[in-house]
Structure formats: structure tokens, C-alpha cells
Design an enzyme around this catalytic site. Structure first.
Site, PDB file in Angstrom:
ATOM      1  N   GLY A   1       0.830  -1.218   0.000  1.00  0.00           N
ATOM      2  CA  GLY A   1       0.000   0.000   0.000  1.00  0.00           C
ATOM      3  C   GLY A   1       0.855   1.254   0.000  1.00  0.00           C
ATOM      4  CB  ALA A   2       4.253   1.645  -0.758  1.00  0.00           C
TER       5      ALA A   2
ATOM      6  CE1 TYR B   1      -8.171   1.822   8.884  1.00  0.00           C
ATOM      7  CE2 TYR B   1      -8.607   2.689  11.076  1.00  0.00           C
ATOM      8  CZ  TYR B   1      -7.754   2.513  10.004  1.00  0.00           C
ATOM      9  OH  TYR B   1      -6.479   3.045  10.055  1.00  0.00           O
TER      10      TYR B   1
ATOM     11  CG  ASN C   1       1.262   1.338   4.915  1.00  0.00           C
ATOM     12  OD1 ASN C   1       1.122   2.058   5.899  1.00  0.00           O
ATOM     13  ND2 ASN C   1       0.917   1.744   3.698  1.00  0.00           N
TER      14      ASN C   1
ATOM     15  CG  ASP D   1      -6.371  -7.118  -3.792  1.00  0.00           C
ATOM     16  OD1 ASP D   1      -5.977  -7.257  -2.610  1.00  0.00           O
ATOM     17  OD2 ASP D   1      -7.571  -6.991  -4.104  1.00  0.00           O
ATOM     18  CB  VAL D   2      -1.052  -7.765  -0.610  1.00  0.00           C
ATOM     19  CG1 VAL D   2       0.105  -7.449  -1.537  1.00  0.00           C
ATOM     20  CG2 VAL D   2      -1.483  -6.516   0.155  1.00  0.00           C
TER      21      VAL D   2
ATOM     22  CB  ILE E   1      -1.061   9.900  10.081  1.00  0.00           C
ATOM     23  CG1 ILE E   1      -0.863   8.727  11.047  1.00  0.00           C
ATOM     24  CG2 ILE E   1       0.279  10.296   9.473  1.00  0.00           C
ATOM     25  CD1 ILE E   1      -0.388   7.450  10.366  1.00  0.00           C
TER      26      ILE E   1
ATOM     27  CB  ALA F   1     -13.494  -5.189  13.543  1.00  0.00           C
TER      28      ALA F   1
ATOM     29  CB  SER G   1      -5.321   2.177  13.705  1.00  0.00           C
ATOM     30  OG  SER G   1      -6.061   3.282  14.165  1.00  0.00           O
TER      31      SER G   1
HETATM   32  N1  LIG Z   1      -3.979   8.210   8.242  1.00  0.00           N
HETATM   33  C1  LIG Z   1      -4.170   7.972   9.530  1.00  0.00           C
HETATM   34  O1  LIG Z   1      -4.590   8.840  10.310  1.00  0.00           O
HETATM   35  C2  LIG Z   1      -3.858   6.611  10.083  1.00  0.00           C
HETATM   36  C3  LIG Z   1      -3.938   6.413  11.460  1.00  0.00           C
HETATM   37  C4  LIG Z   1      -3.638   5.162  11.994  1.00  0.00           C
HETATM   38  C5  LIG Z   1      -3.260   4.140  11.150  1.00  0.00           C
HETATM   39  N2  LIG Z   1      -3.193   4.362   9.809  1.00  0.00           N
HETATM   40  C6  LIG Z   1      -2.793   3.237   8.970  1.00  0.00           C
HETATM   41  O2  LIG Z   1      -1.626   3.593   8.243  1.00  0.00           O
HETATM   42  C7  LIG Z   1      -1.613   2.889   6.993  1.00  0.00           C
HETATM   43  C8  LIG Z   1      -1.433   3.874   5.855  1.00  0.00           C
HETATM   44  O3  LIG Z   1      -2.445   4.861   5.928  1.00  0.00           O
HETATM   45  P1  LIG Z   1      -2.530   6.061   4.900  1.00  0.00           P
HETATM   46  O4  LIG Z   1      -3.226   7.167   5.611  1.00  0.00           O
HETATM   47  O5  LIG Z   1      -1.226   6.292   4.264  1.00  0.00           O
HETATM   48  O6  LIG Z   1      -3.587   5.452   3.857  1.00  0.00           O
HETATM   49  P2  LIG Z   1      -3.706   5.571   2.282  1.00  0.00           P
HETATM   50  O7  LIG Z   1      -5.120   5.301   1.920  1.00  0.00           O
HETATM   51  O8  LIG Z   1      -3.108   6.850   1.812  1.00  0.00           O
HETATM   52  O9  LIG Z   1      -2.781   4.363   1.794  1.00  0.00           O
HETATM   53  C9  LIG Z   1      -3.167   3.019   1.891  1.00  0.00           C
HETATM   54  C10 LIG Z   1      -2.792   2.348   0.594  1.00  0.00           C
HETATM   55  O10 LIG Z   1      -3.070   0.949   0.691  1.00  0.00           O
HETATM   56  C11 LIG Z   1      -3.485   0.522  -0.580  1.00  0.00           C
HETATM   57  N3  LIG Z   1      -4.195  -0.746  -0.439  1.00  0.00           N
HETATM   58  C12 LIG Z   1      -5.365  -0.969   0.209  1.00  0.00           C
HETATM   59  N4  LIG Z   1      -5.697  -2.265   0.112  1.00  0.00           N
HETATM   60  C13 LIG Z   1      -4.723  -2.877  -0.613  1.00  0.00           C
HETATM   61  C14 LIG Z   1      -4.501  -4.211  -1.037  1.00  0.00           C
HETATM   62  N5  LIG Z   1      -5.390  -5.176  -0.762  1.00  0.00           N
HETATM   63  N6  LIG Z   1      -3.386  -4.497  -1.749  1.00  0.00           N
HETATM   64  C15 LIG Z   1      -2.487  -3.520  -2.043  1.00  0.00           C
HETATM   65  N7  LIG Z   1      -2.643  -2.241  -1.663  1.00  0.00           N
HETATM   66  C16 LIG Z   1      -3.753  -1.928  -0.955  1.00  0.00           C
HETATM   67  C17 LIG Z   1      -4.357   1.648  -1.092  1.00  0.00           C
HETATM   68  O11 LIG Z   1      -4.527   1.606  -2.498  1.00  0.00           O
HETATM   69  C18 LIG Z   1      -3.586   2.875  -0.623  1.00  0.00           C
HETATM   70  O12 LIG Z   1      -2.692   3.353  -1.601  1.00  0.00           O
HETATM   71  C19 LIG Z   1      -2.931   2.125   6.929  1.00  0.00           C
HETATM   72  O13 LIG Z   1      -2.721   0.807   7.404  1.00  0.00           O
HETATM   73  C20 LIG Z   1      -3.798   2.870   7.899  1.00  0.00           C
HETATM   74  O14 LIG Z   1      -4.842   2.078   8.399  1.00  0.00           O
HETATM   75  C21 LIG Z   1      -3.473   5.570   9.250  1.00  0.00           C
END
Ligand SMILES: NC(=O)c1ccc[n+]([C@@H]2O[C@H](COP(=O)([O-])OP(=O)(O)OC[C@H]3O[C@@H](n4cnc5c(N)ncnc54)[C@H](O)[C@@H]3O)[C@@H](O)[C@H]2O)c1
Length: 244
Positions: free
Chosen positions: A10-11, A155, A89, A62-63, A187, A157, A141
Site C-alpha cells: 500500500g505504498a 476498520y 501497511n 492486491d495483497v 496522521i 475490528a 491503529s
Molecule cells: N492516516 C491515519 O490517520 C492513520 C492512522 C492510523 C493508522 N493508519 C494506517 O496507516 C496505513 C497507511 O495509511 P494512509 O493514511 O497512508 O492510507 P492511504 O489510503 O493513503 O494508503 C493506503 C494504501 O493501501 C493501498 N491498499 C489498500 N488495500 C490494498 C490491497 N489489498 N493491496 C495492495 N494495496 C492496498 C491503497 O490503495 C492505498 O494506496 C494504513 O494501514 C492505515 O490504516 C493511518
């Protein structure tokens, strides 16, 4: 000596992208994964190649789907032939009232957030275990620890399940593979850009540091957790929420 290799799921943007840059700066070759926007993944790869003296490849997958995880593993093994670090991630989130949430969307969140972490840890973690070396970081999270808004029940859960996966995989792969988790609070990422302004203000007021985290602040902690300096932390969940 060959560079260490890190896979980040998810990068294409957000925290995953920042973790890629941090680990590239640390000298890792990077596998940049996402399931959408190949051009964005290509940009992250290009940025790494142009700014750090390490290699990068993009792998669209799609992981949460077993066959795609196995394909990703093949690609990585052919290109690098060892894997040192896995950052789980990838995740999705879609807030709505429970009464409006379909079972399909509930299951979709669990699949993308939990099944993905399970499958990647199962297959990549096994590779690491056989080589008796590796570190896995699961991004959970604070929503996986406490409930704040039932509008993100699926989310939350999923993030609680990621914590349980962390404990189980740490046991499964002991003593060779370290499996830990970070539970960030708010974040500053795209995920939160569409939130109502008054909610952002209310939540910011509750944080001791009076601001959301920047992605680089979480990424630098990941950097420490996968480093050799972090040699006695295993099966642990680190809350990183600035005080809340
Ligand atoms: N943003 C926040 O406030 C926050 C807070 C706590 C935890 N998090 C966690 O941090 C991580 C990153 O968050 P973010 O804000 O950068 O989110 P984001 O939505 O910007 O990035 C997540 C990425 O994961 C990809 N993705 C989703 N399912 C996928 C799959 N099955 N296979 C491959 N890629 C997949 C999406 O396409 C997306 O690009 C997540 O795990 C999120 O739950 C975020």
C-alpha cells in the site's frame, strides 16, 4: 555486500510512500506495492532511484488475494533473492453509520486490512523463517485498541485483528523473525483530508502535542524498529499517537 530488501504494501502514497523513502535512505532496496494507480507506484520507484543509492521495483498486486501474493513473492525472489523486512501497511477505510453499512463493505474492509496482513505474513514470513532472519511491522491503529467512532466499526475490528495477527505470527516465527506493530493515532494523510474541519479541530485539541503526526514521524519509528539497534522487541504493539 548486497543491500537489505524491504517490501512495503500500500505504498503509492501516504504513510507507505514515506516508509519507502525512509528505508531507502537507510540503504534498503525497496519493493513498492499497491493495488491501484500504477503510475503513482512508478513515481515512488523513480523517486527512490533518483534520490537514494538503492534499487526499487514496483509490484502491482492486491495483497488480500492469495494468487497475487504468490506472484509478488516470485517477482521479489527473482529480482532480489532475499527479503529482510516486510511492512504490512495496506488498508482501506470508509466511514459510515452502522445502519447504512453493507455486509459487503464490512467484509471488504476485513479482506483488505486483515487478510492482506495474514497472507503476506504467511508467505513472506515463511521465507524469512526458513532463512532464520527477518522483521515484520504491521501497521495497526489506535482504533484497534479503543473505540472512538462506531462509524469505522469495520476498520477498527480490522486493526484489532492486525494486533492479534502480530502476536500470533511473532509466536509462529520465533525466535528468528521479529513481528511487531505500530498503532498510530491521527496522521496527516489523504485518508483524513475529507474529514469535516470541526472534527479535525476537536480531535487536534485532544492530542497532547496539538497536531496530527506527519508521515515522516511514523516512518522514522519504523526505521528504528527494523534496525539492528532494536534487538529485543518482539510481539509488541507500539502506540504512536502524540498522547491522546
Ligand atoms: N492516516 C491515519 O490517520 C492513520 C492512522 C492510523 C493508522 N493508519 C494506517 O496507516 C496505513 C497507511 O495509511 P494512509 O493514511 O497512508 O492510507 P492511504 O489510503 O493513503 O494508503 C493506503 C494504501 O493501501 C493501498 N491498499 C489498500 N488495500 C490494498 C490491497 N489489498 N493491496 C495492495 N494495496 C492496498 C491503497 O490503495 C492505498 O494506496 C494504513 O494501514 C492505515 O490504516 C493511518
Amino acid at each position: 555486500m548486497k543491500n537489505k530488501v524491504a517490501i512495503v504494501t500500500g505504498a503509492r502514497r501516504g504513510l507507505g510512500e514515506a516508509i519507502c523513502y525512509q528505508l531507502a535512505k537507510d540503504g534498503y532496496d525497496i519493493v513498492v506495492n499497491d493495488m491501484v494507480e500504477k503510475e503513482q507506484v512508478d513515481k515512488v520507484v523513480k523517486h527512490i532511484e533518483e534520490n537514494y543509492s538503492t534499487n526499487a521495483i514496483g509490484v502491482m498486486a492486491d495483497v488480500s488475494k492469495e494468487e497475487e501474493v504468490l506472484k509478488l513473492l516470485e517477482i521479489v525472489k527473482n529480482r532480489f533473492n532475499h527479503i529482510d523486512v516486510l511492512i504490512n501497511n495496506a488498508a482501506i477505510v470508509e466511514d459510515m453509520e452502522i445502519k447504512e453499512r453493507s455486509t459487503e463493505l464490512f467484509n471488504e474492509t476485513i479482506r483488505n486490512n486483515v487478510t492482506s496482513t495474514y497472507l503476506m505474513s504467511k508467505y513472506i514470513g515463511r521465507e524469512m523463517f526458513e532463512k532464520k532472519h527477518g522483521k515484520i511491522i504491521n501497521i495497526s491503529s489506535t482504533n484497534g485498541i479503543n473505540a472512538f467512532f462506531p462509524t469505522s466499526i469495520d476498520y477498527d475490528a480490522s486493526k484489532a485483528a492486525v494486533i492479534s495477527l502480530t502476536h500470533n505470527f511473532a509466536l509462529e516465527y520465533a525466535p528468528y523473525v521479529f513481528v511487531n506493530s505500530i498503532a498510530p493515532g491521527w496522521i496527516n494523510t489523504e485518508m483524513n483530508k475529507q474529514l469535516p474541519k470541526d472534527l479535525i479541530k476537536e480531535e487536534t485539541d485532544k492530542i497532547y502535542l496539538k497536531r496530527f503526526a506527519e508521515v515522516e514521524e511514523i516512518a522514522s519509528f519504523v526505521s528504528f524498529m527494523v534496525s539492528d539497534a532494536c534487538s529485543y522487541l518482539n510481539g509488541e504493539i507500539i502506540k504512536l499517537d502524540g498522547g491522546y
